[in-house]
Design a protein around this motif. Structure first.
Motif, PDB file in Angstrom:
ATOM      1  N   ASP A 112     -11.537  35.163  15.374  1.00 57.39           N
ATOM      2  CA  ASP A 112     -12.335  35.985  16.284  1.00 57.39           C
ATOM      3  C   ASP A 112     -13.813  35.987  15.900  1.00 57.39           C
ATOM      4  OD1 ASP A 112     -12.329  37.657  14.066  1.00 57.39           O
ATOM      5  OD2 ASP A 112     -11.256  39.285  15.037  1.00 57.39           O
ATOM      6  N   GLU A 113     -14.128  35.381  14.754  1.00 59.34           N
ATOM      7  CA  GLU A 113     -15.526  35.272  14.327  1.00 59.34           C
ATOM      8  C   GLU A 113     -15.677  34.104  13.367  1.00 59.34           C
ATOM      9  OE1 GLU A 113     -18.879  37.802  11.813  1.00 59.34           O
ATOM     10  OE2 GLU A 113     -17.148  38.884  12.598  1.00 59.34           O
ATOM     11  N   LEU A 114     -16.820  33.460  13.452  1.00 54.72           N
ATOM     12  CA  LEU A 114     -17.212  32.422  12.493  1.00 54.72           C
ATOM     13  C   LEU A 114     -18.498  32.892  11.835  1.00 54.72           C
ATOM     14  CD1 LEU A 114     -16.755  29.197  14.667  1.00 54.72           C
ATOM     15  CD2 LEU A 114     -15.129  30.191  13.050  1.00 54.72           C
ATOM     16  N   ARG A 115     -18.664  32.540  10.564  1.00 53.62           N
ATOM     17  CA  ARG A 115     -19.873  32.956   9.859  1.00 53.62           C
ATOM     18  C   ARG A 115     -20.270  31.895   8.838  1.00 53.62           C
ATOM     19  NH1 ARG A 115     -19.606  38.778   7.160  1.00 53.62           N
ATOM     20  NH2 ARG A 115     -19.098  39.271   9.315  1.00 53.62           N
ATOM     21  N   TRP A 116     -21.568  31.556   8.835  1.00 56.75           N
ATOM     22  CA  TRP A 116     -22.111  30.688   7.801  1.00 56.75           C
ATOM     23  C   TRP A 116     -22.413  31.550   6.589  1.00 56.75           C
ATOM     24  CZ3 TRP A 116     -21.982  25.572   7.782  1.00 56.75           C
ATOM     25  CH2 TRP A 116     -21.910  24.888   8.999  1.00 56.75           C
ATOM     26  N   LEU A 117     -21.884  31.169   5.443  1.00 51.99           N
ATOM     27  CA  LEU A 117     -22.053  31.916   4.199  1.00 51.99           C
ATOM     28  C   LEU A 117     -22.828  31.070   3.206  1.00 51.99           C
ATOM     29  CD1 LEU A 117     -18.360  33.119   3.890  1.00 51.99           C
ATOM     30  CD2 LEU A 117     -20.282  34.422   4.813  1.00 51.99           C
ATOM     31  N   SER A 118     -23.735  31.711   2.501  1.00 50.85           N
ATOM     32  CA  SER A 118     -24.514  31.000   1.494  1.00 50.85           C
ATOM     33  C   SER A 118     -23.629  30.630   0.313  1.00 50.85           C
ATOM     34  CB  SER A 118     -25.663  31.879   1.016  1.00 50.85           C
ATOM     35  OG  SER A 118     -26.314  31.263  -0.077  1.00 50.85           O
ATOM     36  N   LEU A 119     -23.852  29.460  -0.232  1.00 49.01           N
ATOM     37  CA  LEU A 119     -23.147  29.026  -1.440  1.00 49.01           C
ATOM     38  C   LEU A 119     -23.910  29.406  -2.699  1.00 49.01           C
ATOM     39  CD1 LEU A 119     -21.982  25.522  -0.200  1.00 49.01           C
ATOM     40  CD2 LEU A 119     -20.508  27.450  -0.773  1.00 49.01           C
ATOM     41  N   SER A 120     -25.081  30.069  -2.538  1.00 47.57           N
ATOM     42  CA  SER A 120     -25.892  30.486  -3.687  1.00 47.57           C
ATOM     43  C   SER A 120     -25.585  31.924  -4.052  1.00 47.57           C
ATOM     44  CB  SER A 120     -27.381  30.374  -3.357  1.00 47.57           C
ATOM     45  OG  SER A 120     -27.703  29.056  -3.012  1.00 47.57           O
ATOM     46  N   VAL A 127     -20.505  33.526  -0.292  1.00 47.76           N
ATOM     47  CA  VAL A 127     -19.082  33.411   0.024  1.00 47.76           C
ATOM     48  C   VAL A 127     -18.251  34.583  -0.501  1.00 47.76           C
ATOM     49  CG1 VAL A 127     -19.080  30.920   0.304  1.00 47.76           C
ATOM     50  CG2 VAL A 127     -18.642  31.878  -1.937  1.00 47.76           C
ATOM     51  N   GLU A 128     -18.725  35.258  -1.532  1.00 46.79           N
ATOM     52  CA  GLU A 128     -17.985  36.398  -2.060  1.00 46.79           C
ATOM     53  C   GLU A 128     -18.139  37.656  -1.201  1.00 46.79           C
ATOM     54  OE1 GLU A 128     -20.175  34.600  -3.901  1.00 46.79           O
ATOM     55  OE2 GLU A 128     -18.948  33.650  -5.437  1.00 46.79           O
ATOM     56  N   SER A 129     -18.963  37.603  -0.159  1.00 47.88           N
ATOM     57  CA  SER A 129     -19.245  38.796   0.641  1.00 47.88           C
ATOM     58  C   SER A 129     -18.201  39.077   1.719  1.00 47.88           C
ATOM     59  CB  SER A 129     -20.620  38.682   1.281  1.00 47.88           C
ATOM     60  OG  SER A 129     -20.623  37.653   2.265  1.00 47.88           O
ATOM     61  N   VAL A 130     -17.233  38.210   1.893  1.00 49.67           N
ATOM     62  CA  VAL A 130     -16.169  38.447   2.869  1.00 49.67           C
ATOM     63  C   VAL A 130     -14.827  38.472   2.136  1.00 49.67           C
ATOM     64  CG1 VAL A 130     -17.441  37.403   4.794  1.00 49.67           C
ATOM     65  CG2 VAL A 130     -15.873  35.992   3.441  1.00 49.67           C
ATOM     66  N   GLU A 131     -13.835  39.074   2.786  1.00 53.28           N
ATOM     67  CA  GLU A 131     -12.513  39.162   2.178  1.00 53.28           C
ATOM     68  C   GLU A 131     -11.674  37.951   2.595  1.00 53.28           C
ATOM     69  OE1 GLU A 131      -8.747  42.241   1.736  1.00 53.28           O
ATOM     70  OE2 GLU A 131     -10.438  42.809   3.003  1.00 53.28           O
ATOM     71  N   TRP A 132     -11.462  37.053   1.642  1.00 62.49           N
ATOM     72  CA  TRP A 132     -10.726  35.820   1.885  1.00 62.49           C
ATOM     73  C   TRP A 132      -9.225  36.057   1.819  1.00 62.49           C
ATOM     74  CZ3 TRP A 132     -12.883  31.101   3.103  1.00 62.49           C
ATOM     75  CH2 TRP A 132     -14.263  31.020   2.998  1.00 62.49           C
ATOM     76  N   ILE A 133      -8.468  35.229   2.521  1.00 59.41           N
ATOM     77  CA  ILE A 133      -7.018  35.201   2.353  1.00 59.41           C
ATOM     78  C   ILE A 133      -6.772  34.926   0.868  1.00 59.41           C
ATOM     79  CG2 ILE A 133      -4.946  33.831   2.857  1.00 59.41           C
ATOM     80  CD1 ILE A 133      -6.087  33.421   5.682  1.00 59.41           C
ATOM     81  N   PRO A 134      -5.923  35.701   0.210  1.00 55.03           N
ATOM     82  CA  PRO A 134      -5.744  35.544  -1.240  1.00 55.03           C
ATOM     83  C   PRO A 134      -5.451  34.114  -1.703  1.00 55.03           C
ATOM     84  CG  PRO A 134      -4.705  37.563  -0.527  1.00 55.03           C
ATOM     85  CD  PRO A 134      -5.157  36.840   0.726  1.00 55.03           C
ATOM     86  N   ASP A 136      -6.606  31.465  -0.574  1.00 49.71           N
ATOM     87  CA  ASP A 136      -7.818  30.647  -0.485  1.00 49.71           C
ATOM     88  C   ASP A 136      -8.816  30.920  -1.604  1.00 49.71           C
ATOM     89  OD1 ASP A 136      -6.798  29.492   1.782  1.00 49.71           O
ATOM     90  OD2 ASP A 136      -8.334  30.234   3.149  1.00 49.71           O
ATOM     91  N   LEU A 137      -8.664  32.010  -2.339  1.00 49.73           N
ATOM     92  CA  LEU A 137      -9.656  32.381  -3.356  1.00 49.73           C
ATOM     93  C   LEU A 137      -9.903  31.299  -4.403  1.00 49.73           C
ATOM     94  CD1 LEU A 137      -8.950  36.178  -3.812  1.00 49.73           C
ATOM     95  CD2 LEU A 137     -10.975  35.108  -2.797  1.00 49.73           C
ATOM     96  N   PRO A 138      -8.858  30.680  -4.991  1.00 53.79           N
ATOM     97  CA  PRO A 138      -9.161  29.624  -5.960  1.00 53.79           C
ATOM     98  C   PRO A 138      -9.844  28.412  -5.318  1.00 53.79           C
ATOM     99  CG  PRO A 138      -6.782  29.875  -5.680  1.00 53.79           C
ATOM    100  CD  PRO A 138      -7.445  30.962  -4.902  1.00 53.79           C
ATOM    101  N   ILE A 139      -9.582  28.186  -4.054  1.00 56.45           N
ATOM    102  CA  ILE A 139     -10.215  27.073  -3.345  1.00 56.45           C
ATOM    103  C   ILE A 139     -11.698  27.383  -3.125  1.00 56.45           C
ATOM    104  CG2 ILE A 139     -10.088  25.520  -1.361  1.00 56.45           C
ATOM    105  CD1 ILE A 139      -7.173  26.589  -0.971  1.00 56.45           C
ATOM    106  N   VAL A 140     -11.995  28.637  -2.779  1.00 58.45           N
ATOM    107  CA  VAL A 140     -13.389  29.048  -2.602  1.00 58.45           C
ATOM    108  C   VAL A 140     -14.160  28.787  -3.892  1.00 58.45           C
ATOM    109  CG1 VAL A 140     -14.932  31.016  -2.226  1.00 58.45           C
ATOM    110  CG2 VAL A 140     -12.878  30.755  -0.827  1.00 58.45           C
ATOM    111  N   SER A 141     -13.592  29.170  -5.023  1.00 58.02           N
ATOM    112  CA  SER A 141     -14.245  28.941  -6.317  1.00 58.02           C
ATOM    113  C   SER A 141     -14.482  27.450  -6.558  1.00 58.02           C
ATOM    114  CB  SER A 141     -13.405  29.517  -7.454  1.00 58.02           C
ATOM    115  OG  SER A 141     -13.328  30.909  -7.336  1.00 58.02           O
TER     116      SER A 141
END
Length: 149
Positions: A112-120, A127-134, A136-141
């Motif tokens: 229902d929403e897309l958002r560009w998140l800074s990698l800095s 990227v840490e500012s949104v609540e990720w599916i659990p 996906d967290l190691p993948i985000v890192s």
């Protein structure tokens, strides 16, 4: 039952010098609604991982994409799944960097929403500012780490 193989896209603003990551907020199922994820989906019979990813991004976001390097799953994850990052029992996901090569991303399916998140770190939209599916967290890192190289 055959394992469920899923592909996901770490869509960045540039494959060569990534500074932002596109995330999608799930609209369903109820247990995942409101959580953020990498766009993508199931690999269909006869498709390889990158073909499935290009198809999924066309269906979900209405874009054409250039697929880059795979975000490597750790050896423990590969031992556990034989495919990629574990999602839940019987399901795993391979994630690839990608960039938009045509169209403008829109939440057409599953989001229902897309958002560009800074990698800095330390900036708005990191990227840490949104609540990720659990799952996906190691993948985000791993994506943040790989983008910093």
């Amino acid at each position: 039952m055959a394992p469920v193989r899923v592909v996901g896209a770490a869509i960045v603003d540039s494959l060569e010098r990534p500074t932002r990551l596109l995330a999608g907020r799930r609209s369903a199922p109820p247990a995942l609604a409101g959580l953020w994820e990498f766009p993508g989906g199931k690999v269909e019979p006869g498709e390889d991982a990158t073909q499935a990813l290009v198809r999924e991004l066309r269906e979900e976001l209405g874009i054409e994409a250039r697929v880059g390097a795979e975000v490597p799953a750790g050896s423990r994850a590969l031992e556990e799944t034989g495919w990629g990052w574990p999602l839940k029992p019987g399901a795993s996901m391979r994630v690839f960097f990608a960039e938009v090569s045509g169209g403008e991303p829109a939440p057409l399916e599953d989001h229902d929403e897309l958002r560009w998140l800074s990698l800095s770190a330390g900036s708005d939209g990191v990227v840490e500012s949104v609540e990720w599916i659990p799952a996906d967290l190691p993948i985000v890192s791993a994506v943040v780490e790989a983008a910093a190289r």
